[in-house]
Design an enzyme around this catalytic site. Structure first.
Site, PDB file in Angstrom:
ATOM      1  N   PHE A 147     -36.432  14.961  29.073  1.00 23.72           N
ATOM      2  CA  PHE A 147     -36.780  14.114  30.225  1.00 23.72           C
ATOM      3  C   PHE A 147     -35.818  12.936  30.391  1.00 23.72           C
ATOM      4  O   PHE A 147     -35.526  12.519  31.503  1.00 23.72           O
ATOM      5  CB  PHE A 147     -38.223  13.613  30.093  1.00 23.72           C
ATOM      6  CG  PHE A 147     -38.633  12.718  31.220  1.00 23.72           C
ATOM      7  CD1 PHE A 147     -38.730  13.206  32.520  1.00 23.72           C
ATOM      8  CD2 PHE A 147     -38.897  11.371  31.006  1.00 23.72           C
ATOM      9  CE1 PHE A 147     -39.101  12.383  33.578  1.00 23.72           C
ATOM     10  CE2 PHE A 147     -39.267  10.537  32.057  1.00 23.72           C
ATOM     11  CZ  PHE A 147     -39.368  11.045  33.342  1.00 23.72           C
ATOM     12  N   ASP A 183     -24.861  15.217  36.834  1.00 24.58           N
ATOM     13  CA  ASP A 183     -25.358  16.025  35.719  1.00 24.58           C
ATOM     14  C   ASP A 183     -24.515  15.807  34.463  1.00 24.58           C
ATOM     15  O   ASP A 183     -25.034  15.806  33.359  1.00 24.58           O
ATOM     16  CB  ASP A 183     -25.355  17.509  36.131  1.00 24.58           C
ATOM     17  CG  ASP A 183     -26.118  18.370  35.145  1.00 24.58           C
ATOM     18  OD1 ASP A 183     -26.907  17.820  34.342  1.00 24.58           O
ATOM     19  OD2 ASP A 183     -25.937  19.602  35.182  1.00 24.58           O
ATOM     20  N   HIS A 192     -32.645  12.986  29.854  1.00 22.88           N
ATOM     21  CA  HIS A 192     -31.474  13.498  30.584  1.00 22.88           C
ATOM     22  C   HIS A 192     -31.798  13.583  32.077  1.00 22.88           C
ATOM     23  O   HIS A 192     -30.984  13.191  32.919  1.00 22.88           O
ATOM     24  CB  HIS A 192     -31.067  14.862  30.026  1.00 22.88           C
ATOM     25  CG  HIS A 192     -30.078  15.601  30.888  1.00 22.88           C
ATOM     26  ND1 HIS A 192     -28.783  15.161  31.086  1.00 22.88           N
ATOM     27  CD2 HIS A 192     -30.207  16.738  31.634  1.00 22.88           C
ATOM     28  CE1 HIS A 192     -28.151  15.995  31.903  1.00 22.88           C
ATOM     29  NE2 HIS A 192     -28.992  16.965  32.255  1.00 22.88           N
ATOM     30  N   HIS A 213     -31.325  18.399  26.562  1.00 24.95           N
ATOM     31  CA  HIS A 213     -31.921  18.711  27.871  1.00 24.95           C
ATOM     32  C   HIS A 213     -33.400  18.344  27.899  1.00 24.95           C
ATOM     33  O   HIS A 213     -34.269  19.210  27.926  1.00 24.95           O
ATOM     34  CB  HIS A 213     -31.698  20.187  28.216  1.00 24.95           C
ATOM     35  CG  HIS A 213     -30.269  20.484  28.546  1.00 24.95           C
ATOM     36  ND1 HIS A 213     -29.423  21.140  27.677  1.00 24.95           N
ATOM     37  CD2 HIS A 213     -29.533  20.175  29.646  1.00 24.95           C
ATOM     38  CE1 HIS A 213     -28.220  21.242  28.238  1.00 24.95           C
ATOM     39  NE2 HIS A 213     -28.261  20.663  29.435  1.00 24.95           N
TER      40      HIS A 213
END
Ligand SMILES: *[C@@H]1O[C@H](CO)[C@@H](O)[C@H](O)[C@H]1NC(C)=O
Ligand SMILES: *[C@@H]1O[C@H](CO)[C@@H](O)[C@H](O)[C@H]1NC(C)=O
Ligand SMILES: *[C@@H]1O[C@H](CO)[C@@H](O)[C@H](O)[C@H]1NC(C)=O
Ligand SMILES: [Zn+2]
EC number: 3.1.4.-
Length: 475
Positions: free
Chosen positions: A210, A358, A212, A208
């Site tokens: 930047f 996501d 991503h 998790h």
């Protein structure tokens, strides 16, 4: 005008007043006239106000009216100052645009120099002697080639090739390319500062982080292009989709909601165990917008800001996987009679779209997708190790003793990713080839890898127990 009781005594009229309500536009004459009309007396009647002991209030009406008129002048002044401020801000912004222009010119000059260099080496040699090195501008990291710009629109984009600066330039490009900067009058310098601030507020987690954030936003951009979403959605919706993607995991600590709740962290306490992380990502996003030098919405009127804020919050909160079933079910109920003019339908679709992006790594080519599995497992192991130390429950799929890459991925692709993308496919058939097919291929590949893993395990089990016949290990 409310009077509790009125009666005549000779020529005097007594009004016992509880309250008098009149418009802020009333002058003393108007007020007097209101009194007279209300009591049916002629306009030249003399009005005096007495307090309960019978004392006269001198010129009360005039005083009240004067106070109002003073208040109005203050308001006028306020309006004028606000207008002047807006004008100055506009000028500052125009100057800012000039800076962008200058940067563009510089890069054009640089390109020209390079072109000349490639065409005529001797010319460059002469030139080099004439021009001191310090005068040659260089912005290599901020220049996107046409090839990069084209590739950026596709899910096949290799997200591992770029440094932070380059990813920032790509994100900036997307906002310009979608027409968001122009349509919403976003200050281009503020956009740069905002993105830099976003970058600084992602932590260096294995997953998790930047990059991503960049992946999710780039996939959103790809879907907007692939599904022609700009024909179906308003620009406000497009702005919400992109901005929510950029902000959706801000300041993620690397430990999931279940951990936050079980470990009773500050975040879980603050948000009462209700999507603590997603609430936090969203709060950080709007803390960033509250700094004026990073507020890309500075030029929006309050109503527009409210709409963008509400939309962004809804989308970021929708990324909590604990709500996956609920959100997908709601979308399934709408998809067969989908109505792009129905706000509820559109909101639900936007929620599903950000969810798709996501968790879209497996949509990407295998070489791009696979390293993300290692990153995710690394983050899972970090959590499960900590859970073991702290005596908290550990999920088997996060346990380094139990999970493998294929086992981690197969169930997720089969039961989460493919069903969700196939539902979206009903609305946008064009994603089958570009997004769903790669998912099916990835599922098949991990199933093969799992068979190989299983066979290897049987072999090693067989070696530890030589009595097991050789033939059974080869099935
Ligand atoms: C008020 O005006 C009326 C006519 O509108 C007149 O008859 C009356 O005499 C005036 N009263 C006073 C006190 O000036
Ligand atoms: C480079 O340019 C110079 C003058 O501009 C010219 O004399 C020379 O022939 C050129 N060389 C090549 C390789 O084109
Ligand atoms: C979060 O971690 C817990 C283990 O603490 C696990 O049971 C749960 O499934 C995880 N949630 C997600 C969305 O991965
Ligand atoms: Zn995410």
């Amino acid at each position: 005008l409310c009077s509790s009781k009125s009666y005549y005594r000779s020529l005097s009229l007594f009004l016992f007043l509880r309250s008098v309500v009149f418009s802020r536009f009333c002058s003393p004459c108007d007020i007097k006239e209101l009194f007279c009309t209300a009591t049916g007396l002629s306009r030249n009647t003399t009005i005096s106000l007495l307090d309960s002991t019978g004392e006269l209030f001198q010129n009360v009406l005039t005083q009240v009216a004067e106070q109002f008129s003073r208040a109005f002048k203050i308001n006028e002044l306020k309006t004028e100052v606000t207008n002047r401020l807006a004008m100055l801000e506009k000028r500052v912004e125009l100057e800012g645009m000039k800076v962008v222009e200058i940067e563009k010119c510089r890069s054009d000059i640089k390109k020209l120099r390079e072109e000349m260099a490639s065409r005529n080496n001797s010319f460059l040699d002469d030139n080099k002697k004439l021009t001191p090195r310090r005068d040659v501008p260089s912005y290599p990291k901020y220049m996107l080639s046409q090839q990069t710009i084209d590739a950026l629109r596709k899910p096949t984009f290799d997200v591992w090739l770029w440094e932070s600066n380059e990813m920032l330039s790509c994100l900036e490009h997307m906002y310009h390319d979608l027409g968001l900067v122009k349509d919403f009058n976003i200050n281009p310098i503020t956009l740069k500062r905002w993105l830099l601030c976003i970058h600084d507020n992602y932590r260096n987690n294995p997953f998790h982080n930047f990059r991503h954030c960049f992946c999710v936003t780039q996939m959103m951009y790809s879907m907007i292009c692939l599904c022609n979403l700009q024909e179906k959605f308003t620009q406000v919706d497009i702005l919400i989709l992109m901005t929510a993607a950029v902000c959706h995991d801000l300041d993620h600590p690397g430990y999931n909601n279940t951990y936050q709740i079980n470990a009773r962290t500050e975040l879980a306490v603050r948000y009462n165990d209700i999507s603590p992380l997603e609430n936090h990502h969203c709060a950080v996003a709007f803390q960033i917008f509250s700094q004026s030098d990073c507020n890309i919405f500075a030029n929006f009127d309050p109503e527009a800001f409210k709409q963008i804020r509400q939309g962004t919050i809804t989308l970021i909160l929708a990324t909590d996987m604990a709500r996956h079933g609920e959100i997908l079910d709601s979308f399934k109920q709408k998809v067969d009679n989908f109505d792009f003019t129905n706000e509820e339908h559109v909101t639900c679709l936007k929620m599903v779209l950000i969810k798709c992006c996501d968790i879209s790594n497996e949509v990407r080519p295998m070489e791009v997708a696979e390293p993300w599995v290692d990153c995710l497992l690394e983050e899972y192991f970090m959590q499960s190790d900590r859970e073991k130390v702290e005596g908290l429950p550990v999920a088997p799929f996060m346990d380094r003793e139990k999970v493998t890459k294929p086992t981690a991925q197969i169930g997720f692709i089969k039961f989460v990713l493919i069903p969700m993308f196939e539902t979206v496919m009903k609305l946008f058939p064009q994603i089958e080839e570009v997004m769903v097919q790669p998912l099916r291929e990835s599922r098949d590949r991990y199933e093969e890898l799992k068979q190989i893993d299983d066979a290897m395990n049987e072999v090693s089990t067989g070696l530890r127990h030589p009595s097991v016949p050789e033939s059974t290990t080869k099935s």
